[in-house]
Motif scaffolding. Structure first.
Motif, mmCIF file in Angstrom:
data_model
loop_
_atom_site.group_PDB
_atom_site.id
_atom_site.type_symbol
_atom_site.label_atom_id
_atom_site.label_comp_id
_atom_site.label_asym_id
_atom_site.label_seq_id
_atom_site.Cartn_x
_atom_site.Cartn_y
_atom_site.Cartn_z
ATOM 1 N N GLY A 126 -3.330 -3.360 10.997
ATOM 2 C CA GLY A 126 -3.863 -3.171 9.647
ATOM 3 C C GLY A 126 -3.018 -2.204 8.839
ATOM 4 N N LEU A 127 -2.566 -1.129 9.477
ATOM 5 C CA LEU A 127 -1.742 -0.140 8.786
ATOM 6 C C LEU A 127 -0.376 -0.729 8.423
ATOM 7 C CD1 LEU A 127 -2.153 2.757 7.891
ATOM 8 C CD2 LEU A 127 -1.074 3.518 10.007
ATOM 9 N N ILE A 128 0.202 -1.498 9.345
ATOM 10 C CA ILE A 128 1.483 -2.156 9.061
ATOM 11 C C ILE A 128 1.325 -3.111 7.875
ATOM 12 C CG2 ILE A 128 3.176 -3.815 9.954
ATOM 13 C CD1 ILE A 128 2.746 -2.597 12.718
ATOM 14 N N PHE A 129 0.236 -3.865 7.881
ATOM 15 C CA PHE A 129 0.004 -4.833 6.809
ATOM 16 C C PHE A 129 -0.152 -4.115 5.463
ATOM 17 C CE2 PHE A 129 -2.830 -7.360 4.125
ATOM 18 C CZ PHE A 129 -2.147 -8.567 4.101
ATOM 19 N N LEU A 130 -0.909 -3.032 5.469
ATOM 20 C CA LEU A 130 -1.133 -2.275 4.239
ATOM 21 C C LEU A 130 0.182 -1.749 3.674
ATOM 22 C CD1 LEU A 130 -2.955 -0.939 2.158
ATOM 23 C CD2 LEU A 130 -3.365 0.913 3.790
ATOM 24 N N LYS A 131 1.026 -1.214 4.534
ATOM 25 C CA LYS A 131 2.308 -0.686 4.074
ATOM 26 C C LYS A 131 3.192 -1.810 3.529
ATOM 27 C CE LYS A 131 5.797 2.229 3.693
ATOM 28 N NZ LYS A 131 6.316 2.418 2.350
ATOM 29 N N ALA A 146 -8.867 1.920 0.245
ATOM 30 C CA ALA A 146 -7.712 1.164 -0.248
ATOM 31 C C ALA A 146 -7.810 -0.304 0.182
ATOM 32 C CB ALA A 146 -6.420 1.777 0.285
ATOM 33 N N LEU A 147 -8.185 -0.524 1.430
ATOM 34 C CA LEU A 147 -8.301 -1.890 1.933
ATOM 35 C C LEU A 147 -9.425 -2.651 1.225
ATOM 36 C CD1 LEU A 147 -7.706 -1.016 5.691
ATOM 37 C CD2 LEU A 147 -6.196 -2.402 4.261
ATOM 38 N N LYS A 148 -10.518 -1.954 0.922
ATOM 39 C CA LYS A 148 -11.628 -2.587 0.180
ATOM 40 C C LYS A 148 -11.166 -3.002 -1.216
ATOM 41 C CE LYS A 148 -15.316 -0.002 2.508
ATOM 42 N NZ LYS A 148 -16.299 1.110 2.371
ATOM 43 N N LEU A 149 -10.432 -2.120 -1.889
ATOM 44 C CA LEU A 149 -9.950 -2.420 -3.236
ATOM 45 C C LEU A 149 -8.982 -3.605 -3.232
ATOM 46 C CD1 LEU A 149 -9.326 1.218 -4.569
ATOM 47 C CD2 LEU A 149 -11.089 -0.388 -5.349
ATOM 48 N N ILE A 150 -8.138 -3.670 -2.218
ATOM 49 C CA ILE A 150 -7.178 -4.772 -2.118
ATOM 50 C C ILE A 150 -7.912 -6.091 -1.902
ATOM 51 C CG2 ILE A 150 -5.364 -5.759 -0.651
ATOM 52 C CD1 ILE A 150 -4.367 -2.832 -0.276
ATOM 53 N N GLU A 151 -8.954 -6.080 -1.063
ATOM 54 C CA GLU A 151 -9.743 -7.295 -0.843
ATOM 55 C C GLU A 151 -10.423 -7.745 -2.141
ATOM 56 O OE1 GLU A 151 -11.010 -7.495 3.868
ATOM 57 O OE2 GLU A 151 -12.535 -7.109 2.352
ATOM 58 N N GLN A 152 -10.929 -6.786 -2.899
ATOM 59 C CA GLN A 152 -11.616 -7.129 -4.153
ATOM 60 C C GLN A 152 -10.676 -7.754 -5.173
ATOM 61 O OE1 GLN A 152 -13.421 -3.445 -5.441
ATOM 62 N NE2 GLN A 152 -14.780 -3.342 -3.648
ATOM 63 N N SER A 153 -9.396 -7.414 -5.093
ATOM 64 C CA SER A 153 -8.425 -7.919 -6.066
ATOM 65 C C SER A 153 -7.688 -9.171 -5.594
ATOM 66 C CB SER A 153 -7.383 -6.826 -6.378
ATOM 67 O OG SER A 153 -8.002 -5.689 -6.925
ATOM 68 N N ASN A 154 -7.881 -9.553 -4.343
ATOM 69 C CA ASN A 154 -7.146 -10.694 -3.788
ATOM 70 C C ASN A 154 -8.096 -11.573 -2.973
ATOM 71 O OD1 ASN A 154 -4.065 -9.842 -4.269
ATOM 72 N ND2 ASN A 154 -5.182 -8.033 -3.601
ATOM 73 N N LYS A 164 -11.357 -2.555 8.075
ATOM 74 C CA LYS A 164 -11.747 -1.344 7.335
ATOM 75 C C LYS A 164 -12.524 -0.414 8.270
ATOM 76 C CE LYS A 164 -13.547 -4.308 4.529
ATOM 77 N NZ LYS A 164 -12.835 -5.502 5.006
ATOM 78 N N ASN A 165 -11.807 0.139 9.252
ATOM 79 C CA ASN A 165 -12.478 0.981 10.252
ATOM 80 C C ASN A 165 -11.642 2.214 10.599
ATOM 81 O OD1 ASN A 165 -10.430 -0.355 11.544
ATOM 82 N ND2 ASN A 165 -11.704 -1.316 13.112
ATOM 83 N N PHE A 166 -10.907 2.733 9.627
ATOM 84 C CA PHE A 166 -10.031 3.878 9.881
ATOM 85 C C PHE A 166 -10.788 5.212 9.843
ATOM 86 C CE2 PHE A 166 -7.150 0.532 8.859
ATOM 87 C CZ PHE A 166 -5.975 0.823 9.528
ATOM 88 N N ALA A 167 -12.018 5.201 9.295
ATOM 89 C CA ALA A 167 -12.763 6.461 9.163
ATOM 90 C C ALA A 167 -13.570 6.799 10.409
ATOM 91 C CB ALA A 167 -13.693 6.384 7.947
ATOM 92 N N ARG A 168 -13.615 5.904 11.382
ATOM 93 C CA ARG A 168 -14.494 6.149 12.529
ATOM 94 C C ARG A 168 -14.060 7.394 13.312
ATOM 95 N NH1 ARG A 168 -11.366 1.680 13.934
ATOM 96 N NH2 ARG A 168 -10.596 1.562 16.090
ATOM 97 N N PRO A 169 -15.031 8.136 13.852
ATOM 98 C CA PRO A 169 -14.763 9.460 14.448
ATOM 99 C C PRO A 169 -13.758 9.428 15.592
ATOM 100 C CG PRO A 169 -17.117 9.119 14.136
ATOM 101 C CD PRO A 169 -16.467 7.818 13.841
ATOM 102 N N GLU A 170 -13.761 8.362 16.396
ATOM 103 C CA GLU A 170 -12.892 8.346 17.584
ATOM 104 C C GLU A 170 -11.417 8.184 17.256
ATOM 105 O OE1 GLU A 170 -14.957 4.226 17.463
ATOM 106 O OE2 GLU A 170 -15.363 6.305 16.902
ATOM 107 N N LEU A 171 -11.085 7.899 15.992
ATOM 108 C CA LEU A 171 -9.682 7.761 15.593
ATOM 109 C C LEU A 171 -9.176 9.126 15.114
ATOM 110 C CD1 LEU A 171 -7.295 5.864 15.158
ATOM 111 C CD2 LEU A 171 -8.216 5.292 12.912
ATOM 112 N N ASP A 172 -8.226 9.682 15.838
ATOM 113 C CA ASP A 172 -7.701 11.019 15.558
ATOM 114 C C ASP A 172 -7.018 11.040 14.185
ATOM 115 O OD1 ASP A 172 -5.830 13.252 15.456
ATOM 116 O OD2 ASP A 172 -6.311 13.565 17.568
#
Length: 502
Positions: A38-43, A103-111, A120-128
């Motif tokens: 997901g991060l690679i795709f976003l970049k 950012a991913l939500k906004l991109i989905e809304q525009s495309n 869209k799961n980068f905010a979860r606690p287990e991800l450092d």
């Protein structure tokens, strides 16, 4: 030494992987892959957008915030709050996960093409979040989109990471990843220059990507192909959408992820090229509920194995000039159980089987099951004949457990052999290839194992006269017997010295 920002350096993909690998922590591979890919795709889409944005800024008649300027060139529009500058600025804050998700939500809304696709799961606690920020920094310093030959640099990186996840996930990897050397072999034989391409078990989309690469290598337009796919696994279905988007390919993957047998997303499709690596020997695939299905023209597949259900599904979707290339476990070549022998016989007698290729072992991360490639055609150039290729001795070990077919050696030889067969110029090569009449296959009870037809390769003559060779071998055998007898007596002597009776 290549600079860190040299996007064509050989080790670039590995550097991205090693950097992203610090994110893993206590995440399992299935969760981790969504983060990395997901991060690679976003970049990637951010870089493509920025390139076009700067171009439009320098055009007095253009509006860089006009979405149509981007969609006209198959570039995803990135809203202001989703641009990489916003993400980069938040890299070392505790909110970086939330910023990426937004950012991913906004991109989905525009495309529309990306709605419900991005992870869209980068905010979860287990991800450092500290490590996530470090990876964002790395991506900030590397241009992921280049206008040169390596325009799809990130596509290359995406594919590399898919391969690494396949290695990590072991036997479960087959659900989404087919080794590229196998996919390329299928594509080089089918040569899908134009028409409708379909994969009913498309995984992450490797068949589509390799088809596009084949077309590009032959300087033809990818606009002449139409992509159709289906996938039952929701995360893999999303992964395929991203893989196609990164390559600039548009595809119809159905309205949703769905079981191919029970919810065919392309019921009226007649494809020119069908390529697939369906799950091997799939059990409990739903046969009792599909007894009267129109797809079973050659016989009802057994409930305990879906191999011939997949094959007949593909034949059902084949156009009048269509071709199929699929991977199946070797059991399908000879099995007589559950009516499989009768189905195979009927398909052969309908003159659909054009070529069978027995592959070497250890090509897959996911299984040690020996497999073969089947090539079927509605319009065989050599009616009544089938080409058998025994490629089991091909390939090069790239790790202790994994083998690959080489592009310029193994894959080229297989493709050249097939092309010579099509042209009618192929000569049988004992131990490797044979052109066989259907009548001969019938004598073999419609078994399609290549070894039955190609025979054993002739051994090269080493120049040693037969009489001398026999004398030498007899002498060597005698020496072995003598040495064996000496060792036996020595062991008896040693055991006797410590009180054992023999």
């Amino acid at each position: 030494m290549a600079k860190e920002t040299n996007t064509t350096s050989i080790g670039f993909e590995d550097k991205i992987w090693q950097a992203a690998d610090v994110l893993r922590g206590n995440l399992n591979a299935a969760e981790y892959e969504g983060v990395v890919l997901g991060l690679i795709f976003l970049k990637y889409i951010s870089d493509r957008f920025e390139t076009k944005f700067l171009e439009l800024q320098n055009d007095e008649y253009a509006d860089p915030e006009d979405m149509d300027e981007y969609t006209a060139e198959n570039i995803f529009f990135v809203p202001q709050g989703a641009r990489w500058s916003v993400i980069s600025a938040a890299a070392h804050t505790p909110e970086i996960g939330n910023v990426i998700d937004e950012a991913l939500k906004l991109i989905e809304q525009s495309n529309d093409r990306l709605k419900g696709i991005l992870p869209k799961n980068f905010a979860r606690p287990e991800l450092d979040k500290r490590r996530l920020g470090e990876v964002v920094d790395l991506f900030t310093n590397i241009q992921m989109h280049d206008a040169g030959e390596e325009r799809d640099l990130l596509g290359r990186t995406y594919e590399y990471c898919l391969q690494k996840f396949a290695s990590m996930e072991g036997k479960n990897a087959g659900e989404f990843y087919t080794p590229s050397c196998i996919v390329r072999t299928i594509v080089e034989i089918l040569q899908p220059y134009e028409g409708r391409i379909y994969d009913p078990a498309c995984g992450s989309g490797g068949m589509f990507v390799q088809s596009a690469k084949f077309i590009a290598r032959h300087q033809k337009s990818v606009d002449k192909i139409s992509i159709f796919g289906q996938e039952a696994n929701p995360s893999t279905w999303k992964m395929c959408h991203m893989n196609l988007a990164i390559r600039g390919l548009e595809g119809n993957l159905g309205k949703t992820y769905a079981d191919t047998f029970f919810d065919d997303q392309h019921p009226t499709l007649k494809a020119d090229f069908i390529m697939a690596n369906p799950p091997f020997n799939l059990d409990k695939w739903g046969q009792p509920s599909l007894q009267e299905d129109v797809r079973w023209k050659y016989g009802i597949p057994p409930s305990g194995n879906a191999n011939f259900a997949w094959m007949q599904h593909m034949i059902h979707h084949l156009s009048p000039k269509g071709k199929i290339g699929l991977v199946l476990a070797n059991g399908a070549l000879s099995s007589q159980t559950g009516g499989e022998g009768e189905i195979r016989k009927n398909i052969i007698l309908d003159d659909l089987v054009e070529c069978i290729v027995a592959l070497p072992s250890q090509l897959f991360y996911s299984t040690g099951i020996p497999v073969s490639l089947w090539f079927l055609s509605r319009t065989k150039k050599q009616p009544g004949k089938t080409l058998f290729i025994d490629a089991r001795n091909m390939g090069t070990m790239v790790t202790r457990k994994l083998r690959e077919l080489t592009v310029d050696g193994d894959i080229k030889k297989i493709a050249d052999t097939y092309n010579a067969f099509i042209d009618g110029t192929l000569e049988n090569e004992k131990g490797f290839c044979a052109v066989v009449e259907t009548a001969e296959i019938e004598k073999q009870d419609f078994i399609l194992t290549p070894g039955r037809y190609v025979g054993i390769a002739e051994q090269e003559d080493d120049g040693e006269p037969f009489a001398e060779k026999m004398e030498r071998l007899t002498s060597e055998l005698s020496d072995l017997f003598s040495e064996s007898h000496r060792l036996e007596e020595e062991i008896k002597k040693q055991l006797g010295s410590i009180g054992f009776e023999i």
